[in-house]
Structures are given as C-alpha cells and as structure tokens.
Design a protein around this motif. Structure first.
Motif, PDB file in Angstrom:
ATOM      1  N   GLY A  75       0.811  -1.210   0.000  1.00  0.00           N
ATOM      2  CA  GLY A  75       0.000   0.000   0.000  1.00  0.00           C
ATOM      3  C   GLY A  75       0.846   1.261   0.000  1.00  0.00           C
ATOM      4  O   GLY A  75       0.324   2.372  -0.133  1.00  0.00           O
ATOM      5  N   MET A  76       2.162   1.108   0.168  1.00  0.00           N
ATOM      6  CA  MET A  76       3.065   2.263   0.165  1.00  0.00           C
ATOM      7  C   MET A  76       3.525   2.507  -1.269  1.00  0.00           C
ATOM      8  O   MET A  76       4.687   2.311  -1.631  1.00  0.00           O
ATOM      9  N   ALA A  77       2.571   2.890  -2.077  1.00  0.00           N
ATOM     10  CA  ALA A  77       2.797   3.037  -3.508  1.00  0.00           C
ATOM     11  C   ALA A  77       2.829   4.511  -3.906  1.00  0.00           C
ATOM     12  O   ALA A  77       2.366   5.388  -3.175  1.00  0.00           O
ATOM     13  N   LYS A  78       3.359   4.765  -5.075  1.00  0.00           N
ATOM     14  CA  LYS A  78       3.440   6.136  -5.599  1.00  0.00           C
ATOM     15  C   LYS A  78       2.081   6.563  -6.143  1.00  0.00           C
ATOM     16  O   LYS A  78       1.912   6.911  -7.302  1.00  0.00           O
ATOM     17  N   LEU A  79       1.104   6.493  -5.253  1.00  0.00           N
ATOM     18  CA  LEU A  79      -0.270   6.890  -5.554  1.00  0.00           C
ATOM     19  C   LEU A  79      -0.653   8.005  -4.588  1.00  0.00           C
ATOM     20  O   LEU A  79      -0.176   8.041  -3.445  1.00  0.00           O
ATOM     21  N   ASN A  80      -1.534   8.886  -5.018  1.00  0.00           N
ATOM     22  CA  ASN A  80      -1.855  10.064  -4.210  1.00  0.00           C
ATOM     23  C   ASN A  80      -2.431   9.712  -2.840  1.00  0.00           C
ATOM     24  O   ASN A  80      -2.242  10.467  -1.878  1.00  0.00           O
ATOM     25  N   GLY A  81      -3.127   8.593  -2.745  1.00  0.00           N
ATOM     26  CA  GLY A  81      -3.685   8.199  -1.453  1.00  0.00           C
ATOM     27  C   GLY A  81      -2.607   8.027  -0.404  1.00  0.00           C
ATOM     28  O   GLY A  81      -2.772   8.441   0.757  1.00  0.00           O
ATOM     29  N   PHE A  82      -1.485   7.440  -0.772  1.00  0.00           N
ATOM     30  CA  PHE A  82      -0.370   7.256   0.152  1.00  0.00           C
ATOM     31  C   PHE A  82       0.512   8.495   0.213  1.00  0.00           C
ATOM     32  O   PHE A  82       0.952   8.915   1.288  1.00  0.00           O
ATOM     33  N   LEU A  83       0.775   9.128  -0.936  1.00  0.00           N
ATOM     34  CA  LEU A  83       1.666  10.288  -0.977  1.00  0.00           C
ATOM     35  C   LEU A  83       1.143  11.449  -0.140  1.00  0.00           C
ATOM     36  O   LEU A  83       1.910  12.131   0.534  1.00  0.00           O
ATOM     37  N   SER A  84      -0.162  11.647  -0.166  1.00  0.00           N
ATOM     38  CA  SER A  84      -0.737  12.742   0.631  1.00  0.00           C
ATOM     39  C   SER A  84      -0.628  12.445   2.124  1.00  0.00           C
ATOM     40  O   SER A  84      -0.469  13.353   2.944  1.00  0.00           O
ATOM     41  N   ARG A  85      -0.684  11.151   2.475  1.00  0.00           N
ATOM     42  CA  ARG A  85      -0.599  10.765   3.892  1.00  0.00           C
ATOM     43  C   ARG A  85       0.783  11.050   4.465  1.00  0.00           C
ATOM     44  O   ARG A  85       0.928  11.345   5.649  1.00  0.00           O
ATOM     45  N   ILE A  86       1.823  10.963   3.629  1.00  0.00           N
ATOM     46  CA  ILE A  86       3.175  11.220   4.115  1.00  0.00           C
ATOM     47  C   ILE A  86       3.654  12.628   3.754  1.00  0.00           C
ATOM     48  O   ILE A  86       4.818  12.960   3.926  1.00  0.00           O
ATOM     49  N   GLY A  87       2.724  13.465   3.254  1.00  0.00           N
ATOM     50  CA  GLY A  87       3.059  14.850   2.951  1.00  0.00           C
ATOM     51  C   GLY A  87       3.797  15.058   1.655  1.00  0.00           C
ATOM     52  O   GLY A  87       4.394  16.116   1.437  1.00  0.00           O
ATOM     53  N   ALA A  88       3.739  14.098   0.754  1.00  0.00           N
ATOM     54  CA  ALA A  88       4.430  14.209  -0.528  1.00  0.00           C
ATOM     55  C   ALA A  88       3.505  14.638  -1.652  1.00  0.00           C
ATOM     56  O   ALA A  88       3.952  14.816  -2.785  1.00  0.00           O
ATOM     57  N   ALA A  89       2.213  14.781  -1.373  1.00  0.00           N
ATOM     58  CA  ALA A  89       1.244  15.251  -2.369  1.00  0.00           C
ATOM     59  C   ALA A  89       0.210  16.108  -1.663  1.00  0.00           C
ATOM     60  O   ALA A  89      -0.135  15.863  -0.501  1.00  0.00           O
ATOM     61  N   GLU A  90      -0.296  17.119  -2.350  1.00  0.00           N
ATOM     62  CA  GLU A  90      -1.251  18.035  -1.729  1.00  0.00           C
ATOM     63  C   GLU A  90      -2.613  17.397  -1.536  1.00  0.00           C
ATOM     64  O   GLU A  90      -3.330  17.725  -0.592  1.00  0.00           O
ATOM     65  N   SER A  91      -2.999  16.507  -2.446  1.00  0.00           N
ATOM     66  CA  SER A  91      -4.329  15.904  -2.376  1.00  0.00           C
ATOM     67  C   SER A  91      -4.227  14.405  -2.604  1.00  0.00           C
ATOM     68  O   SER A  91      -3.326  13.914  -3.294  1.00  0.00           O
ATOM     69  N   ASP A  92      -5.176  13.667  -1.994  1.00  0.00           N
ATOM     70  CA  ASP A  92      -5.205  12.216  -2.211  1.00  0.00           C
ATOM     71  C   ASP A  92      -6.112  11.843  -3.381  1.00  0.00           C
ATOM     72  O   ASP A  92      -6.313  10.667  -3.669  1.00  0.00           O
ATOM     73  N   LEU A  93      -6.658  12.860  -4.068  1.00  0.00           N
ATOM     74  CA  LEU A  93      -7.578  12.608  -5.167  1.00  0.00           C
ATOM     75  C   LEU A  93      -6.831  12.087  -6.396  1.00  0.00           C
ATOM     76  O   LEU A  93      -5.756  12.558  -6.734  1.00  0.00           O
ATOM     77  N   CYS A  94      -7.436  11.108  -7.061  1.00  0.00           N
ATOM     78  CA  CYS A  94      -6.862  10.557  -8.282  1.00  0.00           C
ATOM     79  C   CYS A  94      -7.000  11.584  -9.410  1.00  0.00           C
ATOM     80  O   CYS A  94      -7.915  12.416  -9.413  1.00  0.00           O
ATOM     81  N   ALA A  95      -6.116  11.523 -10.385  1.00  0.00           N
ATOM     82  CA  ALA A  95      -6.138  12.452 -11.514  1.00  0.00           C
ATOM     83  C   ALA A  95      -7.413  12.311 -12.335  1.00  0.00           C
ATOM     84  O   ALA A  95      -7.786  13.245 -13.064  1.00  0.00           O
ATOM     85  N   CYS A  96      -8.096  11.181 -12.220  1.00  0.00           N
ATOM     86  CA  CYS A  96      -9.357  11.019 -12.942  1.00  0.00           C
ATOM     87  C   CYS A  96     -10.466  11.869 -12.334  1.00  0.00           C
ATOM     88  O   CYS A  96     -11.510  12.104 -12.955  1.00  0.00           O
ATOM     89  N   GLY A  97     -10.246  12.313 -11.085  1.00  0.00           N
ATOM     90  CA  GLY A  97     -11.194  13.196 -10.409  1.00  0.00           C
ATOM     91  C   GLY A  97     -12.386  12.513  -9.790  1.00  0.00           C
ATOM     92  O   GLY A  97     -13.300  13.187  -9.304  1.00  0.00           O
ATOM     93  N   HIS A  98     -12.421  11.194  -9.763  1.00  0.00           N
ATOM     94  CA  HIS A  98     -13.601  10.492  -9.268  1.00  0.00           C
ATOM     95  C   HIS A  98     -13.478   9.993  -7.830  1.00  0.00           C
ATOM     96  O   HIS A  98     -14.500   9.836  -7.149  1.00  0.00           O
ATOM     97  N   ALA A  99     -12.283   9.703  -7.350  1.00  0.00           N
ATOM     98  CA  ALA A  99     -12.151   9.125  -6.011  1.00  0.00           C
ATOM     99  C   ALA A  99     -10.720   9.260  -5.517  1.00  0.00           C
ATOM    100  O   ALA A  99      -9.824   9.716  -6.246  1.00  0.00           O
ATOM    101  N   ARG A 100     -10.523   8.878  -4.271  1.00  0.00           N
ATOM    102  CA  ARG A 100      -9.187   8.834  -3.679  1.00  0.00           C
ATOM    103  C   ARG A 100      -8.362   7.784  -4.412  1.00  0.00           C
ATOM    104  O   ARG A 100      -8.841   6.700  -4.704  1.00  0.00           O
ATOM    105  N   GLU A 101      -7.116   8.119  -4.714  1.00  0.00           N
ATOM    106  CA  GLU A 101      -6.270   7.200  -5.480  1.00  0.00           C
ATOM    107  C   GLU A 101      -5.612   6.178  -4.548  1.00  0.00           C
ATOM    108  O   GLU A 101      -4.537   6.395  -4.017  1.00  0.00           O
ATOM    109  N   THR A 102      -6.266   5.054  -4.366  1.00  0.00           N
ATOM    110  CA  THR A 102      -5.747   3.947  -3.577  1.00  0.00           C
ATOM    111  C   THR A 102      -5.281   2.841  -4.519  1.00  0.00           C
ATOM    112  O   THR A 102      -5.481   2.916  -5.742  1.00  0.00           O
ATOM    113  N   VAL A 103      -4.694   1.788  -3.958  1.00  0.00           N
ATOM    114  CA  VAL A 103      -4.274   0.647  -4.778  1.00  0.00           C
ATOM    115  C   VAL A 103      -5.481   0.028  -5.468  1.00  0.00           C
ATOM    116  O   VAL A 103      -5.442  -0.284  -6.669  1.00  0.00           O
ATOM    117  N   GLU A 104      -6.555  -0.130  -4.730  1.00  0.00           N
ATOM    118  CA  GLU A 104      -7.757  -0.750  -5.299  1.00  0.00           C
ATOM    119  C   GLU A 104      -8.338   0.113  -6.415  1.00  0.00           C
ATOM    120  O   GLU A 104      -8.733  -0.395  -7.472  1.00  0.00           O
TER     121      GLU A 104
END
Length: 298
Positions: A195-224
């Motif tokens: 789950g520690m992937a280069k996805l916004n859901g994880f990056l935002s949690r560690i302060g490496a991205a401003e938002s956890d939203l996926c670029a598609c704009g529909h949901a949080r970018e998680t592995v699933e």
C-alpha cells in the motif's frame, strides 16, 4: 524425555548378560541417531579389560549410525564418533576384532525388542538425564528454525494494509512471489502489496502530495482504485480480466495473497500476479525516477 542409550553385553563363554540403560535428554536436544551412537560408545567403553582376543559384534537397527561410523565426515555426533574410535582402538590393542551389523526393524531380533522396551522405560517424563551429551547439530538447527517460525509475527500496528489483504502473512509464499521477478517487477509488486505506492492516497498521507484525489477526479487514489476503478487505464486491464471470471476486483487474488475464503492448501496464482504487474508497468504510474533513467538508457 526423547533420547536414551541402551545396550546389552552378552558373554557367550559364560552366557552372562549385562544390561546398561542411560537417559540422555529431551527430544529437542537429542534424536534416535545420536542416541544410537551414544549406545555404541557406551557398549565399547563398558568392555572389561579381561576381554581379549574376542570377536565383538555390535548390532544396531540404525543405518545412519553405522554409515557415520564407517565414514565419519561432517555428520552430527562427531564427539561421540571420536569416543567410539578411541574405545575400538583400545580393544583392538588387546587382540579383539570388532564387527558392526545392521538388524532390520522387521527382523526377529529378541535383544532388539528388549532394548526398545528398556529405552521406553528410560525416556519417561519422570526421568532426568544421567549424563550431559552435546546436542546433535541437526537437532539444534531444527529447533532453532522451529522457534524462529513460531516467533515470526509482524509487530502490532505494522503492515495493516498487507495483513488485511493477505491472511498467510508472514509466510513462505512471498518467496514464490518475488524470487522469479526482475527488479522492476518486484518493486511494483512490493508497492502494491504494502500500500506504500506512488499513488496520491499514500503520498498525501506522508506529505508528498497536496491531495489524495486521483487524476481522474472520481475518487481517492488507492491501490484498489488504481487497479480496478480508474477510468484512465480501462483499456490496459484486459490481461488481468482474462485471469478469472469469479474473482475480478479481488486484491488478494491479483497480488498473490491468501484471502480468508481460500482453502488451507492454497498457492498464489502467478498468472494473475504477472498480469497485474504488466498492467501496472504499462500505466507507468508507479515508475520511480531511477526506473525512468534505466528505460531511457536501454
């Protein structure tokens, strides 16, 4: 108690029989092989000085012990084998000859049955070791590996994503997953499984991205979401979809994990795992900077 040495000395000239029984230690410390070596050593050491110019016959049902005595190399019980050779040399100096013979377990060998009964009496729980015998190397290694497996648990609070997805952790199946993968493939799979992937859901949690939203704009970018729901990668999922009709969308199935519903005799579906890795690499979503440089140099 799991190890004992028992011997019967028979003097054919007087038909005198002398029995010896010694408790060696627990099953965790000793095994039938070392117990048999100890019994042979004790039998030879117990020969009185008056025994001269005789043929001494050692009968055993343990072929491993005979093989080790015949060709001592790096087997367990080297200390006991050394004692056997020393005692045998002393007996030979008195004009004795020593013969080792193997008696199959199914043979009608009366002394063997008596020895087994004596060994059972010598290994009851109430008995304590009569002598201090070095543990066999093979037994010591096996015990250490058993203790390691029993204590092989993940710290509390660590790996929540992985343990929730994989009911078999920690387990040997992870070697099956990674051993035959290339570096880039293993890196991709490790990100997805932890789950520690280069996805916004994880990056935002560690302060490496401003938002956890996926670029598609529909949901949080998680592995699933990345594997199954993001509309940007729909055309790349055909290989994954062809792996199963009933388990589409299952993180456990596609990441080589054991789901709670899987049978006890379960193995990872490597076809599905490789399809998932291939899809992920095709999206280039988890590429690291050094991987970009590697691709360009190739």
């Amino acid at each position: 108690m799991g190890g004992s040495a028992r011997d019967t000395l028979v003097d054919r000239t007087s038909e005198a029989v002398t029995n010896y029984a010694v408790t060696l230690g627990t099953r965790e410390e000793q095994n039938p092989y070392t117990a048999e070596l100890a019994a042979i050593a004790m039998a030879l050491e117990s020969m009185p000085p008056s025994v001269r110019h005789r043929c001494i016959i050692i009968i055993t049902r343990n072929q491993s012990a005979l093989a080790a005595i015949r060709q001592p190399r790096q087997q367990s019980g080297q200390g006991i084998i050394t004692q056997i050779y020393k005692s045998a040399n002393l007996l030979k100096q008195r004009g004795n000859s020593i013969v080792f013979r193997w008696a199959p377990a199914e043979s009608n060998f009366a002394l063997g049955s008596e020895a087994k009964a004596a060994a059972q009496r010598a290994t009851k729980e109430v008995r304590t070791p009569d002598s201090q015998l070095y543990p066999a190397k093979s037994t010591t290694v096996k015990l250490a590996m058993t203790k390691q497996r029993r204590g092989r648990t993940l710290p509390q609070g660590v790996g929540k994503f992985s343990t929730a997805m994989d009911a078999a952790l920690p387990g040997k199946h992870t070697r099956v997953l990674y051993d035959n993968l290339k570096r880039r493939e293993a890196c991709v799979l490790a990100q997805l499984r932890t789950g520690m992937a280069k996805l916004n859901g994880f990056l935002s949690r560690i302060g490496a991205a401003e938002s956890d939203l996926c670029a598609c704009g529909h949901a949080r970018e998680t592995v699933e979401h990345f594997l199954w729901r993001c509309i940007r990668w729909t055309a790349l999922r055909d290989g994954m979809l062809q792996c199963t009709e009933t388990r589409r969308g299952s993180l456990s199935f596609y990441l080589g994990s054991k789901a709670p519903s899987d049978p006890k005799k379960w193995v990872p579906n490597m076809k599905a795992v490789r399809a998932t890795i291939k899809y992920t690499i095709a999206t280039r979503r988890l590429d690291l900077d050094d991987e970009h440089r590697l691709d360009q140099s190739q």
